[in-house]
Design an enzyme around this catalytic site. Structure first.
Site, PDB file in Angstrom:
ATOM      1  N   ASN A   1      21.852  19.404 -12.222  1.00  0.00           N
ATOM      2  CA  ASN A   1      22.551  20.608 -12.385  1.00  0.00           C
ATOM      3  C   ASN A   1      21.511  21.578 -12.800  1.00  0.00           C
ATOM      4  OD1 ASN A   1      24.220  22.656 -12.860  1.00  0.00           O
ATOM      5  ND2 ASN A   1      25.925  21.310 -13.873  1.00  0.00           N
TER       6      ASN A   1
ATOM      7  N   THR B   1      -3.953  -4.980   0.795  1.00  0.00           N
ATOM      8  CA  THR B   1      -3.356  -3.712   1.119  1.00  0.00           C
ATOM      9  C   THR B   1      -3.994  -3.074   2.038  1.00  0.00           C
ATOM     10  OG1 THR B   1      -4.288  -2.756  -0.588  1.00  0.00           O
ATOM     11  CG2 THR B   1      -2.257  -3.950  -1.113  1.00  0.00           C
ATOM     12  N   ASP B   2      -5.493  -3.051   1.977  1.00  0.00           N
ATOM     13  CA  ASP B   2      -6.021  -2.226   2.991  1.00  0.00           C
ATOM     14  C   ASP B   2      -5.876  -2.769   4.462  1.00  0.00           C
ATOM     15  OD1 ASP B   2      -8.710  -0.714   3.375  1.00  0.00           O
ATOM     16  OD2 ASP B   2      -9.183  -2.428   4.749  1.00  0.00           O
TER      17      ASP B   2
ATOM     18  N   ARG C   1      30.479  30.768 -12.114  1.00  0.00           N
ATOM     19  CA  ARG C   1      29.311  30.220 -12.435  1.00  0.00           C
ATOM     20  C   ARG C   1      28.358  30.097 -11.183  1.00  0.00           C
ATOM     21  NH1 ARG C   1      28.519  24.130 -14.709  1.00  0.00           N
ATOM     22  NH2 ARG C   1      29.675  23.318 -12.957  1.00  0.00           N
TER      23      ARG C   1
ATOM     24  N   LYS D   1       0.952  -1.257   0.060  1.00  0.00           N
ATOM     25  CA  LYS D   1      -0.002   0.079  -0.113  1.00  0.00           C
ATOM     26  C   LYS D   1       0.869   1.376   0.000  1.00  0.00           C
ATOM     27  CE  LYS D   1      -4.337   0.622   0.570  1.00  0.00           C
ATOM     28  NZ  LYS D   1      -5.278  -0.012  -0.377  1.00  0.00           N
TER      29      LYS D   1
ATOM     30  N   PHE E   1      33.752  25.736 -14.390  1.00  0.00           N
ATOM     31  CA  PHE E   1      33.483  24.418 -15.246  1.00  0.00           C
ATOM     32  C   PHE E   1      34.665  24.515 -16.551  1.00  0.00           C
ATOM     33  CE2 PHE E   1      31.562  21.144 -18.316  1.00  0.00           C
ATOM     34  CZ  PHE E   1      32.051  20.291 -17.525  1.00  0.00           C
TER      35      PHE E   1
ATOM     36  N   HIS F   1      20.710  24.592 -14.321  1.00  0.00           N
ATOM     37  CA  HIS F   1      21.479  25.677 -14.939  1.00  0.00           C
ATOM     38  C   HIS F   1      20.778  26.979 -14.674  1.00  0.00           C
ATOM     39  CE1 HIS F   1      23.400  22.049 -16.875  1.00  0.00           C
ATOM     40  NE2 HIS F   1      22.366  21.786 -17.345  1.00  0.00           N
TER      41      HIS F   1
ATOM     42  N   GLN G   1      30.237  17.131  -9.951  1.00  0.00           N
ATOM     43  CA  GLN G   1      30.675  15.845  -9.617  1.00  0.00           C
ATOM     44  C   GLN G   1      31.578  16.127  -8.370  1.00  0.00           C
ATOM     45  OE1 GLN G   1      30.295  16.516 -12.832  1.00  0.00           O
ATOM     46  NE2 GLN G   1      30.343  15.048 -14.149  1.00  0.00           N
TER      47      GLN G   1
END
Lengths: 301, 301, 301, 301
Positions: free
Chosen positions: A253, A61-62, A183, A16, A166, A255, A227
């Site tokens: 990432n 599942t109940d 950056r 569930k 970078f 940007h 990284q």
């Protein structure tokens, strides 16, 4: 290729998902809140339900839903990890066909409302977007029992306005990207850590410490790439928390492109950026100790 | 437990996610459209980027984006599978540090607009919510090259208003669910199938055939549980498509509860239901042929 | 009814939505961040574009986007309200066919990351889910210029675990709800307030004061209904901030139902709840001063 | 400006939102499905609930939920418009403090599953993303009763790969956009139409006709701007359906930018595009007949 072998049911599981349990502690005038989203998953001897439609081994599942709420009352939700261990153990111990149970918990943060500089007793405002996570797996009955705990955080959105570059990357015929030495670096972190053992420490203390470490390393690491930042974060967490065996980090990432104002004769010294939606970089890293115990079922969903 | 072993970077990968590529074929007045969301993921010799911030082996994700768009022009997007194979192969073949590349593609459906009973040449209306998916992994250079292809469909929302029951299930102290011999069965399917081989068949024909089989079996299987329905669907697909080695099905049980109208003196013969959001059941099944080739990297994200 | 009158273009507008502008202030080592989502909407003499396809009066939405970014540099985004006023005024003043311009801004919160107990200079973690909003409309050129400013907050999720009841309500044949004198009250507020004037106060101070007032009143008002809580919040805001003419509050009643544990012999004293998704109550209230100036175009989207 | 007037509760309303009602017709083996999301909103004499917390005039939203489900049984959901009219009328007629009621309905499309070329009796696959909408307002008791009906469609995503241009537009110092005489035009339409009268026509026939008209005009109108396309669509709908008094169209301009392949020496003749998320243009138009009856409360939420 002629495939003619018999068709076999291999992995299967059921449960569930997304039980939205909210637990209040009201013993005192100062209430406490635990706001969680709980999913239960059972594995075991369920092939007959798939192949023949025979439900005799299938706990509804109940029922799993009811149990998730019952366990929120007692043993309760003091910590999500202990709650999840108790709930998973219950299914393995009391439901005969179940060989392993996994409990996934998302835990939402609430901050007490402040009135006249004092925290209110029973009113909160939701904090986010970050979410604390836990994934507990219990397998085996009696002496064969094994327990794995994974802690985590997700939707932890971080941004630094400098201290990131970078450059000096690999290029090919389709590379047009200009190297940059300043950056914006932004991400929405998903981190999960596997505990080497259970007990002997405080779940919440470890969580708070890991979160603080992630933030600190993101801030203070001069980043030559996302990284490198991820690795620094994961490495510091493992170094500072010897109770952990392994850590997995996943980071888009996000940007932030410097907007071209020069076309209008305006200088843009990294001050005005456009936050893009898609596409985005995706960076993943797993770090673990050389002497980490086997992961077993810890990462199996 | 004292964890003191050295910390090691194990699995890592990176790429560009969710490149929204739209490819038109305009050779004739009757245009064609391919509308896809492409994610690239590279694995290989990238440890230095993580540990030392050395980017010399890192092809920028920006370059990967460019390449995804370039390859949409040529070889083009006639089929998403061939496009993804070409793109993955390109990265493995031409980028020295790359040991394997995975391309994930979501493909959105469009239907030609009809004007005066005739399909329009260059205008479409979006079909959904279902999405066709593909995941291609290429590993190894030269003679060592291996290719895995996974096809799939997601967000395929199905519902049947009868022909479904749930009874004779396991019970425990927390079970209150009443057995039922007539209920609504609804789900939002995610299915993925692994091809045993590549070539010798038409990707689109296989896709259409699998989709039709899934729908047919969902409709015609008298369901004693969603588990049984999933198994029947998976089994029929493997039986009918010998080019497949394995199939994985994941299905929320989207509960439609009969609304209690009796409290107002009104009979409700399964006619008025409440479609619940959360929680929902989650059912998973994997079927494969006994003589299926190894999955290798096929399922590694 | 025979409708045969000529067809007339009445209201029309166009603009660029969701420009994701991020503005950094980097004059010192301690950077500042403004993270906003800006939408521009222009009204004016644009009928020819609709009726004849004549674009001569249409300033491209691409240009509006550029302008939103240019204005983030200068005059800048010190406060979103002043930025929006400047941007709206620019469109009305310099684009001949424009009769009025509306700028909608969502502003996302960021908190400085703490390292060793000190706030970091250039790293933040995203705060949410709440979002600050502003909507500025400028109409008329030269002496005819009028400016309306609406401030606001949305996705402000509040919860109190007691101090709320719902009883003595109207009943009819379809009413089954039991009165309650102790329940959870939770909502995700959207509030907007219209300023009576511009200038003579600090935008951020007013915002902080209103937010604190909303939280305080939600916490301290004993609630006989969400309606009453909304009114108390709105009333207190108007009382404390005479610069406001009007306030509009919109609130889902996010139901937290006490889970029925009694069926398992367990007492539940409002400690274990289920947080439901749908349906939810929806409560709306508008309060304004009897001597408030005309709203004019303030609320026109 | 000194604002000192008394604070007054002006507009207020409340109701139950997003009741997910699913209605099956099972008289024959061939079942029918209606899948809707219903929101109820009541206006009236509710000031005491806000100002004093007096609930004696407040019909609980829980009761409104029950009523929405009861009315799905009878009179039923043959058409969403008739259902909504009946439900709104019920609230106005039977709940003394209610002066007007508004019912909003989203209706989701399902297509019968095809098995061996034949439509299945009780199994469907969800169609989308488009959603049919209706908004009905009933005000006044007895002879004073008035009813307004608004039909609509939303999330109707359309795209044409040619037959669209954007040129000869207004320019200023921030305009850099190049005119184009061949571009992709794509949008996700929201359209609402106000009926001049009720009765004498078939709701579903009108809906189908309007949808077909919208698609046809989008396809066949050579577009000098999205504005022009919207106007052409709205104008044709009003011309063809004299039962309508007014139509409102709202359309994002979902930009598909030609990807710059020339930088890699590859020609791109509008074949490879990037589908952008944000920002997007936003175009709105309202058309109405000169002799349209007053809109009254039709557009009041």
């Amino acid at each position: 290729m002629v495939m003619s072998g018999p068709i076999v049911l291999t992995d299967n599981r059921y449960g569930k998902s997304e039980n939205r349990v909210v637990r209040f502690y009201k013993e005192n005038a100062r209430h406490e809140i635990r706001d969680v989203n709980v999913s239960t998953t059972l594995r075991g001897d369920f092939a007959a339900a798939y192949i023949e439609g025979d439900q005799r081994h299938v706990l509804p599942t109940d029922t799993q839903k009811h149990t998730a709420f019952v366990y929120a009352k007692k043993p309760g939700l003091d910590t999500v990890e202990d709650y999840a261990i108790a709930l998973a153990t219950h299914f393995v111990d009391t439901v005969e066909p179940v060989s392993s149970a996994r409990i996934d918990v998302d835990s939402y943060g609430w901050q007490r409302v402040s009135v006249d500089g004092r925290e209110h007793d029973h009113t909160w405002v939701r904090q986010g977007p970050e979410v604390r996570t836990a994934a507990v797996t219990v397998a085996g009955k009696g002496d064969a029992r094994q327990t794995w705990v994974i802690g985590g955080i997700k939707d932890l959105v971080l941004l630094k306005s400098t201290g990131s570059e970078f450059a000096d990357f690999l290029t090919d015929e389709y590379t047009t990207l200009a190297p940059t030495h300043d950056r914006v670096l932004a991400t929405s972190l998903i981190v999960q850590w596997r505990f080497a053992e259970i007990g002997g420490f405080d779940w919440d203390e470890v969580y708070d410490g890991i979160r603080a470490t992630l933030l600190e390393l993101f801030a203070t690491t001069y980043s030559k790439a996302l990284q490198q930042t991820l690795y620094a974060m994961g490495n510091a967490v493992l170094e500072r928390f010897p109770v952990l065996a392994e850590i997995r980090l996943s980071a888009p990432n996000k940007h932030h492109f410097e907007y071209d104002l020069a076309q209008f004769g305006i200088e843009n010294k990294g001050e005005v950026c456009w936050a893009a939606d898609r596409p985005y970089g995706s960076i993943h890293a797993t770090l673990q100790r050389a002497d980490a115990p086997e992961a077993g079922l810890a990462w199996v969903p």
